[in-house]
Design a protein around this motif. Sequence first.
Motif, PDB file in Angstrom:
ATOM      1  N   PHE A  29       0.842  -1.188   0.000  1.00 25.77           N
ATOM      2  CA  PHE A  29       0.000   0.000   0.000  1.00 25.77           C
ATOM      3  C   PHE A  29       0.881   1.243   0.000  1.00 25.77           C
ATOM      4  CE2 PHE A  29      -2.440  -3.289   2.111  1.00 25.77           C
ATOM      5  CZ  PHE A  29      -3.667  -3.183   1.501  1.00 25.77           C
ATOM      6  N   THR A  30       0.303   2.342  -0.442  1.00 29.76           N
ATOM      7  CA  THR A  30       0.936   3.638  -0.260  1.00 29.76           C
ATOM      8  C   THR A  30      -0.006   4.457   0.611  1.00 29.76           C
ATOM      9  OG1 THR A  30      -0.060   4.500  -2.292  1.00 29.76           O
ATOM     10  CG2 THR A  30       2.157   3.602  -2.470  1.00 29.76           C
ATOM     11  N   SER A  51      -0.765   0.031  -3.825  1.00 28.96           N
ATOM     12  CA  SER A  51       0.351   0.536  -4.627  1.00 28.96           C
ATOM     13  C   SER A  51       0.254   0.001  -6.064  1.00 28.96           C
ATOM     14  CB  SER A  51       1.693   0.155  -3.999  1.00 28.96           C
ATOM     15  OG  SER A  51       1.821  -1.235  -3.883  1.00 28.96           O
ATOM     16  N   VAL A  52       0.941   0.687  -6.957  1.00 29.59           N
ATOM     17  CA  VAL A  52       0.911   0.350  -8.383  1.00 29.59           C
ATOM     18  C   VAL A  52       1.951  -0.731  -8.682  1.00 29.59           C
ATOM     19  CG1 VAL A  52       1.171   1.271 -10.727  1.00 29.59           C
ATOM     20  CG2 VAL A  52       0.179   2.693  -8.936  1.00 29.59           C
ATOM     21  N   LEU A  53       1.585  -1.635  -9.563  1.00 25.96           N
ATOM     22  CA  LEU A  53       2.426  -2.750 -10.001  1.00 25.96           C
ATOM     23  C   LEU A  53       2.679  -2.600 -11.500  1.00 25.96           C
ATOM     24  CD1 LEU A  53       3.301  -5.868 -10.103  1.00 25.96           C
ATOM     25  CD2 LEU A  53       0.872  -6.309 -10.334  1.00 25.96           C
ATOM     26  N   THR A  64       0.538  -1.331 -16.289  1.00 26.97           N
ATOM     27  CA  THR A  64       0.454  -1.175 -14.843  1.00 26.97           C
ATOM     28  C   THR A  64      -0.896  -1.670 -14.352  1.00 26.97           C
ATOM     29  OG1 THR A  64      -0.357   1.096 -15.018  1.00 26.97           O
ATOM     30  CG2 THR A  64       2.030   0.789 -14.788  1.00 26.97           C
ATOM     31  N   GLY A  65      -0.940  -2.014 -13.088  1.00 31.66           N
ATOM     32  CA  GLY A  65      -2.167  -2.485 -12.458  1.00 31.66           C
ATOM     33  C   GLY A  65      -2.003  -2.416 -10.955  1.00 31.66           C
ATOM     34  N   PRO A 117      -5.262   2.831  -6.740  1.00 29.88           N
ATOM     35  CA  PRO A 117      -4.098   3.646  -6.391  1.00 29.88           C
ATOM     36  C   PRO A 117      -4.377   5.146  -6.543  1.00 29.88           C
ATOM     37  CG  PRO A 117      -3.474   1.867  -7.874  1.00 29.88           C
ATOM     38  CD  PRO A 117      -4.977   1.886  -7.821  1.00 29.88           C
ATOM     39  N   PHE A 118      -3.578   5.935  -5.850  1.00 30.24           N
ATOM     40  CA  PHE A 118      -3.634   7.378  -6.019  1.00 30.24           C
ATOM     41  C   PHE A 118      -3.241   7.699  -7.456  1.00 30.24           C
ATOM     42  CE2 PHE A 118      -2.410   7.080  -1.419  1.00 30.24           C
ATOM     43  CZ  PHE A 118      -3.639   7.478  -0.914  1.00 30.24           C
TER      44      PHE A 118
END
Length: 142
Positions: A29-30, A51-53, A64-65, A117-118
Amino acid sequence: MNPPKWLERLVDSVCDACISDVKGRMTGFTYRWAKPDENHWGTWLLKIAPSVLEISGGKDDGTTGFDFVDVDLLALQACLDGVESFSFDPDYGQRPHLTLEGKKGKREVLVEIYFEPFDDDEPNTVFDVTRGSWREKPSHGE
């Protein structure tokens, strides 16, 4: 600036409540935080999102996902010492999130948990499909 230690512990407990005991999480997480005088609620504000992957290799290279958020609603409420309100805000399809408001010790706290995600988050984790492994994405300065 780093958050105070008590807020770091709150981040950890909220994130733990957002991990399924059965499936776990592929990514972390962010979070964003603000002091009471830095937001319009006038309380400590904590926002958490997956968080972004990034996918590396194969036909989806560069895509991205994110890993979906699973929330244990009972465990989430236990993260605060006293809960004043707990709700789901559909935000009319824009940024749906859970809102938990209450006290941590003597501090008024507002926690928002987002399911995506943000918008300005960059990937910090990469899944390499050719190797079948995970790695941290190097920062632009490395």
